[in-house]
Scaffold this motif. Structure first.
Motif, PDB file in Angstrom:
ATOM      1  N   ASN A  20      42.055  45.456  40.867  1.00 30.51           N
ATOM      2  CA  ASN A  20      41.616  44.225  40.203  1.00 30.51           C
ATOM      3  C   ASN A  20      41.796  43.011  41.107  1.00 30.51           C
ATOM      4  O   ASN A  20      40.901  42.149  41.213  1.00 30.51           O
ATOM      5  N   ARG A  21      42.944  42.939  41.777  1.00 32.75           N
ATOM      6  CA  ARG A  21      43.212  41.800  42.662  1.00 32.75           C
ATOM      7  C   ARG A  21      42.257  41.815  43.857  1.00 32.75           C
ATOM      8  O   ARG A  21      41.715  40.779  44.243  1.00 32.75           O
ATOM      9  N   GLY A  25      38.643  41.074  42.669  1.00 30.29           N
ATOM     10  CA  GLY A  25      38.582  39.683  42.217  1.00 30.29           C
ATOM     11  C   GLY A  25      38.631  38.718  43.390  1.00 30.29           C
ATOM     12  O   GLY A  25      37.864  37.741  43.445  1.00 30.29           O
TER      13      GLY A  25
END
Length: 207
Positions: free
Chosen positions: A159-160, A163
């Protein structure tokens, strides 16, 4: 062979067709990255590559076909950089966290490949076009599979990473480097996003 491997023609000799094709792809990546799929024209791409518009059409068939080839080249360049960085980190005995950091650093380093980050962003926002949407989804999933199956990232790390990747593309797409140093908040945002590689990104965007 990726577009970053294009070499200029030697002397005054005629450029081989294979090199001319790669030069057009490189020029198209930059034009599509700036103007998007809808805003770019084959005339603009031909002018950037120094060839005629009919030559571009004859070689690639249509703007959509050219965009899809540019997208595929950008994705393969990206994944090649990821795998090279990961292999180098593994060879020096880096920890799992250090290996994933190396992959992220490789992503930022690709700011020097003009148009790569922004053409990916343009593809992701052009998903309403059936062929482009299908290619963009497949490419995004290829990146995801690399992170999971090769880099060993967990859900939070994925996710990081994804993103941050989208944020990088947005900042380049809206030309935030143009106001780096002039606007203190823009400067702080760029520094927070790109860290020690901030000036590399700024210089690449302004070149």
């Amino acid at each position: 062979m990726s577009t970053k491997e294009v070499a200029p023609p030697a002397g005054s000799g005629r450029m081989p067709a294979s090199e001319r094709r790669l030069l057009i792809l490189e020029s198209a990546r930059e034009v599509f990255g700036k103007r998007g799929y809808y805003g770019a024209t084959t005339d603009q791409i031909a002018a950037a590559a120094g060839v005629s518009q009919p030559y571009v059409v004859r070689m690639f068939g249509s703007k959509e076909s050219l965009f899809l080839e540019v997208l595929d080249d950008a994705l393969q360049t990206l994944l090649e950089a990821f795998r090279t960085a990961l292999a180098a980190a593994e060879a020096r005995g880096a920890s799992p966290d250090e290996r994933r950091y190396a992959v992220g650093a490789a992503f930022i380093d690709l700011a020097t490949t003009r148009g790569l980050h922004t053409v990916l962003l343009q593809a992701f926002v052009s998903g309403e076009e059936p062929a482009i949407g299908a290619a963009a989804r497949a490419g995004f999933l290829e990146i995801y599979r690399f992170l999971v199956h090769e880099a060993g990232a967990n859900d939070d790390e994925i996710n990081r990473f994804l993103g941050s990747g989208m944020l990088f593309g947005v900042l380049l797409g809206i030309r935030m480097p143009d106001v780096f140093g002039a606007d203190p908040d823009a400067t702080a945002l760029m520094q927070a996003t790109f860290g020690e590689k901030c000036m590399l990104v700024v210089d690449a965007a302004r070149s």
